[in-house]
Design a protein around this motif. Structure first.
Motif, short mmCIF file in Angstrom:
data_model
loop_
_atom_site.label_atom_id
_atom_site.label_comp_id
_atom_site.label_asym_id
_atom_site.label_seq_id
_atom_site.Cartn_x
_atom_site.Cartn_y
_atom_site.Cartn_z
N TYR A 17 23.14 -12.85 11.35
CA TYR A 17 24.35 -13.73 9.66
C TYR A 17 25.29 -15.00 9.80
O TYR A 17 25.21 -16.34 9.57
CB TYR A 17 24.01 -13.16 8.66
N ARG A 44 22.57 -6.69 -4.52
CA ARG A 44 21.49 -7.14 -3.46
C ARG A 44 21.15 -6.54 -2.85
O ARG A 44 19.65 -6.73 -1.71
CB ARG A 44 23.25 -8.00 -2.48
N LEU A 53 11.46 -9.09 2.23
CA LEU A 53 11.29 -10.11 3.13
C LEU A 53 11.74 -10.31 4.49
O LEU A 53 13.08 -9.30 4.74
CB LEU A 53 11.68 -11.53 1.99
N GLY A 55 14.48 -11.86 7.23
CA GLY A 55 16.23 -11.88 6.31
C GLY A 55 16.59 -10.39 6.26
O GLY A 55 17.47 -10.49 5.75
N ASP A 56 15.87 -9.66 4.85
CA ASP A 56 15.89 -9.19 4.45
C ASP A 56 16.91 -7.38 5.44
O ASP A 56 16.76 -8.07 6.76
CB ASP A 56 15.38 -7.73 3.80
N ARG A 106 19.18 -7.18 0.57
CA ARG A 106 18.92 -9.08 0.60
C ARG A 106 20.16 -9.80 0.84
O ARG A 106 20.70 -10.14 -0.65
CB ARG A 106 17.75 -9.11 -0.40
N VAL A 108 21.04 -13.08 1.47
CA VAL A 108 20.82 -14.24 0.48
C VAL A 108 19.49 -14.03 -0.71
O VAL A 108 18.45 -14.12 0.17
CB VAL A 108 20.59 -15.51 1.86
N PRO A 109 20.29 -14.44 -1.46
CA PRO A 109 18.71 -14.70 -2.59
C PRO A 109 17.67 -15.27 -2.04
O PRO A 109 17.81 -16.59 -2.09
CB PRO A 109 19.69 -14.67 -4.03
N PHE A 110 16.58 -15.34 -2.19
CA PHE A 110 15.53 -15.68 -2.55
C PHE A 110 15.11 -16.96 -3.78
O PHE A 110 14.92 -15.88 -4.10
CB PHE A 110 14.32 -15.56 -1.36
N VAL A 111 14.20 -17.23 -3.41
CA VAL A 111 13.77 -18.48 -4.78
C VAL A 111 12.63 -18.56 -4.52
O VAL A 111 11.96 -18.83 -2.80
CB VAL A 111 14.58 -19.88 -5.19
#
Length: 111
Positions: A17, A44, A53, A55-56, A106, A108-111
């Protein structure tokens, strides 16, 4: 600093990361337990049944506040493809049954 016999899976996740823009949102963590705590404090942790996803971070906790973490690279029918540090003292790709995990973070939040 880590060496043979020391747990470094969380350091590996932190390193990965740190090399991603904009950097590690959790800094450098030295344990699965601390990464799990960070996920809880920062909302998170993903809910059970939600897809993991790329990157999780998966977390497996043991009763003594230790455990194991690694990066998710894929999720297929409850089987996670992962990249993990400190797996037989190396970085390896593995398959993990999602039922064996404590949590998925997670960062980093994913949109």
């Amino acid at each position: 600093k880590t060496g043979v016999g020391q747990k470094w899976c969380a350091y590996f996740v932190s390193w990965a990361y740190r090399h991603m823009a904009p950097g590690s949102p959790f800094g450098t963590l030295a344990s699965a337990y601390k990464l799990w705590q960070w996920g809880g404090r920062n909302d998170r942790l993903i809910v059970e049944g939600a897809p993991a996803l790329p990157g999780d971070v998966f977390v497996i906790l043991c009763g003594n506040l230790s455990g194991h973490v690694g990066l998710v690279v894929g999720d297929e029918a409850g089987q996670l493809s992962t990249v993990e540090g400190n797996s037989r003292n190396s970085v390896r790709g593995l398959q993990r049954d999602r039922k064996a995990l404590t949590a998925i973070v997670r960062p980093v939040p994913f949109v």
